[in-house]
Design a protein around this motif. Structure first.
Motif, mmCIF file in Angstrom:
data_model
loop_
_atom_site.group_PDB
_atom_site.id
_atom_site.type_symbol
_atom_site.label_atom_id
_atom_site.label_comp_id
_atom_site.label_asym_id
_atom_site.label_seq_id
_atom_site.Cartn_x
_atom_site.Cartn_y
_atom_site.Cartn_z
ATOM 1 N N ALA A 262 0.825 -1.216 0.000
ATOM 2 C CA ALA A 262 0.000 0.000 0.000
ATOM 3 C C ALA A 262 0.855 1.261 0.000
ATOM 4 N N THR A 263 2.042 1.185 0.576
ATOM 5 C CA THR A 263 2.889 2.375 0.673
ATOM 6 C C THR A 263 3.994 2.404 -0.372
ATOM 7 N N HIS A 264 4.132 1.342 -1.153
ATOM 8 C CA HIS A 264 5.238 1.262 -2.118
ATOM 9 C C HIS A 264 5.209 2.402 -3.133
ATOM 10 N N SER A 265 4.091 2.585 -3.829
ATOM 11 C CA SER A 265 4.033 3.640 -4.848
ATOM 12 C C SER A 265 4.059 5.019 -4.194
ATOM 13 N N MET B 232 -6.836 -6.681 12.045
ATOM 14 C CA MET B 232 -6.428 -7.613 10.988
ATOM 15 C C MET B 232 -6.297 -6.925 9.632
ATOM 16 N N ASP B 233 -6.950 -5.771 9.458
ATOM 17 C CA ASP B 233 -6.830 -5.000 8.212
ATOM 18 C C ASP B 233 -7.073 -3.527 8.523
ATOM 19 N N ALA B 234 -6.875 -2.683 7.534
ATOM 20 C CA ALA B 234 -6.976 -1.230 7.730
ATOM 21 C C ALA B 234 -8.355 -0.804 8.212
ATOM 22 N N GLY B 235 -9.386 -1.527 7.835
ATOM 23 C CA GLY B 235 -10.742 -1.191 8.254
ATOM 24 C C GLY B 235 -10.960 -1.324 9.747
ATOM 25 N N GLN B 236 -10.100 -2.077 10.422
ATOM 26 C CA GLN B 236 -10.232 -2.267 11.865
ATOM 27 C C GLN B 236 -9.385 -1.285 12.668
ATOM 28 N N VAL B 237 -8.697 -0.395 11.969
ATOM 29 C CA VAL B 237 -7.885 0.629 12.635
ATOM 30 C C VAL B 237 -8.664 1.933 12.619
ATOM 31 N N GLU C 173 8.604 13.660 18.800
ATOM 32 C CA GLU C 173 8.652 12.360 18.115
ATOM 33 C C GLU C 173 7.236 11.862 17.816
ATOM 34 N N GLN C 174 6.313 12.106 18.740
ATOM 35 C CA GLN C 174 4.928 11.721 18.503
ATOM 36 C C GLN C 174 4.341 12.491 17.325
ATOM 37 N N MET C 175 4.723 13.749 17.171
ATOM 38 C CA MET C 175 4.230 14.538 16.038
ATOM 39 C C MET C 175 4.810 14.014 14.716
ATOM 40 N N ILE C 176 6.021 13.498 14.743
ATOM 41 C CA ILE C 176 6.595 12.857 13.555
ATOM 42 C C ILE C 176 5.777 11.615 13.223
ATOM 43 N N PHE C 177 5.434 10.835 14.253
ATOM 44 C CA PHE C 177 4.570 9.673 14.052
ATOM 45 C C PHE C 177 3.222 10.107 13.495
ATOM 46 N N TRP C 178 2.667 11.211 14.024
ATOM 47 C CA TRP C 178 1.359 11.658 13.570
ATOM 48 C C TRP C 178 1.375 11.979 12.077
ATOM 49 N N GLY C 179 2.440 12.619 11.610
ATOM 50 C CA GLY C 179 2.553 12.911 10.175
ATOM 51 C C GLY C 179 2.530 11.643 9.348
ATOM 52 N N ALA C 180 3.223 10.612 9.828
ATOM 53 C CA ALA C 180 3.252 9.331 9.115
ATOM 54 C C ALA C 180 1.880 8.646 9.174
ATOM 55 N N ILE C 181 1.247 8.678 10.347
ATOM 56 C CA ILE C 181 -0.071 8.061 10.494
ATOM 57 C C ILE C 181 -1.093 8.797 9.628
ATOM 58 N N LYS C 182 -0.967 10.115 9.537
ATOM 59 C CA LYS C 182 -1.870 10.899 8.696
ATOM 60 C C LYS C 182 -1.746 10.491 7.229
ATOM 61 N N ILE D 28 -3.748 6.989 2.593
ATOM 62 C CA ILE D 28 -3.500 5.822 1.743
ATOM 63 C C ILE D 28 -4.602 4.788 1.940
ATOM 64 N N TRP D 29 -5.037 4.610 3.181
ATOM 65 C CA TRP D 29 -6.087 3.651 3.498
ATOM 66 C C TRP D 29 -7.476 4.161 3.125
ATOM 67 N N GLY D 30 -7.593 5.414 2.712
ATOM 68 C CA GLY D 30 -8.880 5.967 2.297
ATOM 69 C C GLY D 30 -9.793 6.334 3.445
ATOM 70 N N LYS D 31 -9.229 6.592 4.610
ATOM 71 C CA LYS D 31 -10.042 6.956 5.771
ATOM 72 C C LYS D 31 -10.419 8.436 5.690
#
Length: 91
Positions: free
Chosen positions: A4-7, A37-42, A63-72, A77-80
């Protein structure tokens, strides 16, 4: 998660994308450990639990804000819809 993150990772600043991708992997591993088990459960609850875990492990707010940027990015990517919850400052 890798496919999902490759491209996504092929575009933009390579070092920043590599750093964000590593943070995405850490978050995805945490989500999997908590039963997703999949993105829909997150969802927001998973992210909030992740922030609480980060604070227990004395991870800095910066560091948490760096994580937040990645999670965002992963959220998009997951379409949330919307954005994941922001971390809170430790009190």
């Amino acid at each position: 998660m890798d496919w999902a993150t490759h491209s996504w990772a092929r575009k933009g600043d390579k070092k920043l994308r590599a750093l964000q991708r590593e943070k995405m992997k850490i978050f995805a591993a945490y989500a999997e450990l908590t039963g997703a088990m999949d993105a829909g459960q997150v969802g927001n609850v998973t992210v909030i639990k992740f922030w609480k875990n980060q604070r227990l492990n004395n991870i800095s707010f910066e560091e948490q804000m760096i994580f937040w940027g990645a999670i965002k990015e992963l959220w998009m990517i997951w379409g949330k819809v919307g954005e994941p919850p922001l971390p809170r400052l430790s009190s």
